[in-house]
Design a protein around this motif. Sequence first.
Motif, PDB file in Angstrom:
ATOM      1  N   GLY A   1      35.298  72.514  56.632  1.00  0.00           N
ATOM      2  CA  GLY A   1      34.426  71.793  55.701  1.00  0.00           C
ATOM      3  C   GLY A   1      33.187  71.252  56.394  1.00  0.00           C
ATOM      4  N   VAL A   2      33.363  70.755  57.619  1.00  0.00           N
ATOM      5  CA  VAL A   2      32.221  70.264  58.401  1.00  0.00           C
ATOM      6  C   VAL A   2      31.270  71.415  58.716  1.00  0.00           C
ATOM      7  N   LEU A   3      31.812  72.573  59.069  1.00  0.00           N
ATOM      8  CA  LEU A   3      30.962  73.738  59.359  1.00  0.00           C
ATOM      9  C   LEU A   3      30.160  74.153  58.129  1.00  0.00           C
ATOM     10  N   ILE A   4      30.808  74.177  56.981  1.00  0.00           N
ATOM     11  CA  ILE A   4      30.118  74.565  55.749  1.00  0.00           C
ATOM     12  C   ILE A   4      29.032  73.547  55.412  1.00  0.00           C
ATOM     13  N   ALA A   5      29.335  72.259  55.552  1.00  0.00           N
ATOM     14  CA  ALA A   5      28.339  71.216  55.282  1.00  0.00           C
ATOM     15  C   ALA A   5      27.169  71.310  56.260  1.00  0.00           C
ATOM     16  N   ALA A   6      27.448  71.602  57.530  1.00  0.00           N
ATOM     17  CA  ALA A   6      26.388  71.742  58.532  1.00  0.00           C
ATOM     18  C   ALA A   6      25.492  72.922  58.187  1.00  0.00           C
ATOM     19  N   ARG A   7      26.092  74.018  57.774  1.00  0.00           N
ATOM     20  CA  ARG A   7      25.319  75.195  57.370  1.00  0.00           C
ATOM     21  C   ARG A   7      24.412  74.862  56.189  1.00  0.00           C
ATOM     22  N   ARG A   8      24.976  74.172  55.218  1.00  0.00           N
ATOM     23  CA  ARG A   8      24.205  73.778  54.036  1.00  0.00           C
ATOM     24  C   ARG A   8      23.042  72.862  54.424  1.00  0.00           C
ATOM     25  N   LEU A   9      23.303  71.873  55.268  1.00  0.00           N
ATOM     26  CA  LEU A   9      22.270  70.940  55.705  1.00  0.00           C
ATOM     27  C   LEU A   9      21.136  71.676  56.420  1.00  0.00           C
TER      28      LEU A   9
ATOM     29  N   GLY B   1      15.415  74.452  56.336  1.00  0.00           N
ATOM     30  CA  GLY B   1      14.803  75.618  56.975  1.00  0.00           C
ATOM     31  C   GLY B   1      15.306  75.878  58.376  1.00  0.00           C
ATOM     32  N   GLY B   2      16.463  75.350  58.713  1.00  0.00           N
ATOM     33  CA  GLY B   2      17.019  75.525  60.050  1.00  0.00           C
ATOM     34  C   GLY B   2      18.017  76.658  60.119  1.00  0.00           C
ATOM     35  N   ARG B   3      18.629  76.772  61.295  1.00  0.00           N
ATOM     36  CA  ARG B   3      19.619  77.814  61.538  1.00  0.00           C
ATOM     37  C   ARG B   3      20.837  77.216  62.227  1.00  0.00           C
ATOM     38  N   LEU B   4      22.001  77.722  61.849  1.00  0.00           N
ATOM     39  CA  LEU B   4      23.252  77.329  62.487  1.00  0.00           C
ATOM     40  C   LEU B   4      23.918  78.588  63.023  1.00  0.00           C
ATOM     41  N   ARG B   5      24.308  78.539  64.291  1.00  0.00           N
ATOM     42  CA  ARG B   5      25.055  79.626  64.907  1.00  0.00           C
ATOM     43  C   ARG B   5      26.327  79.064  65.519  1.00  0.00           C
ATOM     44  N   LEU B   6      27.386  79.867  65.477  1.00  0.00           N
ATOM     45  CA  LEU B   6      28.661  79.480  66.063  1.00  0.00           C
ATOM     46  C   LEU B   6      28.962  80.368  67.261  1.00  0.00           C
TER      47      LEU B   6
ATOM     48  N   SER C   1      40.702  83.584  57.325  1.00  0.00           N
ATOM     49  CA  SER C   1      41.745  83.418  56.304  1.00  0.00           C
ATOM     50  C   SER C   1      41.233  82.643  55.092  1.00  0.00           C
ATOM     51  N   LEU C   2      40.287  81.757  55.303  1.00  0.00           N
ATOM     52  CA  LEU C   2      39.705  81.013  54.175  1.00  0.00           C
ATOM     53  C   LEU C   2      38.571  81.786  53.502  1.00  0.00           C
ATOM     54  N   GLY C   3      38.220  82.927  54.062  1.00  0.00           N
ATOM     55  CA  GLY C   3      37.186  83.764  53.463  1.00  0.00           C
ATOM     56  C   GLY C   3      35.770  83.255  53.657  1.00  0.00           C
ATOM     57  N   VAL C   4      35.559  82.431  54.674  1.00  0.00           N
ATOM     58  CA  VAL C   4      34.217  81.872  54.889  1.00  0.00           C
ATOM     59  C   VAL C   4      33.552  82.380  56.161  1.00  0.00           C
ATOM     60  N   ARG C   5      34.215  83.224  56.913  1.00  0.00           N
ATOM     61  CA  ARG C   5      33.642  83.748  58.158  1.00  0.00           C
ATOM     62  C   ARG C   5      32.285  84.395  57.921  1.00  0.00           C
ATOM     63  N   ARG C   6      32.133  85.083  56.796  1.00  0.00           N
ATOM     64  CA  ARG C   6      30.892  85.794  56.474  1.00  0.00           C
ATOM     65  C   ARG C   6      29.701  84.858  56.261  1.00  0.00           C
ATOM     66  N   LEU C   7      29.957  83.577  56.068  1.00  0.00           N
ATOM     67  CA  LEU C   7      28.874  82.606  55.852  1.00  0.00           C
ATOM     68  C   LEU C   7      28.129  82.260  57.133  1.00  0.00           C
ATOM     69  N   PHE C   8      28.720  82.581  58.279  1.00  0.00           N
ATOM     70  CA  PHE C   8      28.194  82.107  59.555  1.00  0.00           C
ATOM     71  C   PHE C   8      27.727  83.235  60.453  1.00  0.00           C
ATOM     72  N   GLU C   9      26.695  82.930  61.245  1.00  0.00           N
ATOM     73  CA  GLU C   9      26.282  83.806  62.333  1.00  0.00           C
ATOM     74  C   GLU C   9      27.185  83.450  63.510  1.00  0.00           C
ATOM     75  N   VAL C  10      28.042  84.388  63.913  1.00  0.00           N
ATOM     76  CA  VAL C  10      29.006  84.139  64.985  1.00  0.00           C
ATOM     77  C   VAL C  10      28.651  85.008  66.180  1.00  0.00           C
TER      78      VAL C  10
ATOM     79  N   ALA D   1      20.311  88.283  70.587  1.00  0.00           N
ATOM     80  CA  ALA D   1      21.375  89.268  70.392  1.00  0.00           C
ATOM     81  C   ALA D   1      21.882  89.206  68.941  1.00  0.00           C
ATOM     82  N   PRO D   2      22.346  90.335  68.406  1.00  0.00           N
ATOM     83  CA  PRO D   2      22.892  90.345  67.049  1.00  0.00           C
ATOM     84  C   PRO D   2      24.233  89.615  67.003  1.00  0.00           C
ATOM     85  N   ALA D   3      24.536  89.035  65.850  1.00  0.00           N
ATOM     86  CA  ALA D   3      25.826  88.354  65.658  1.00  0.00           C
ATOM     87  C   ALA D   3      26.952  89.370  65.691  1.00  0.00           C
ATOM     88  N   VAL D   4      28.168  88.909  66.038  1.00  0.00           N
ATOM     89  CA  VAL D   4      29.340  89.796  66.067  1.00  0.00           C
ATOM     90  C   VAL D   4      30.266  89.506  64.908  1.00  0.00           C
TER      91      VAL D   4
END
Length: 125
Positions: free
Chosen positions: A61-69, A74-79, A102-111, A122-125
Amino acid sequence: MTLTVEEDRSGPWTVLRVRGEWDPASCPEVRRRVHAAVAAGRRDVVLDLTEVASCEAGGVGVLIAARRLLNSCGGRLRLVLPATGPATAPAGATQVRRVLESLGVRRLFEVYGDLTAATGAAPAV
């Protein structure tokens, strides 16, 4: 094991290295550090989760909120989460990746597999 968050800079990126147990009691600390970076005018944030021992739904939930913020300003979040596999990734990072998937949210993030890749081009994996 308690959670710690250390801040560093790498070019335009603010790097927050999260270490330890990411449980409901420690979620506010990660959230506070992301908000502090944005309040200080930093819009490019990398969360290095390589040394997170475990992560529950509250951490996601914190990751999703950080991404939204960051998206809203106009910023970027990478994990940073090393690739799965016993020989290539710490157990905690593998667990965090599995929780996101498993929660189906991996696709929301640049990992990215490591910090160098996350703070470079480098491209995300």
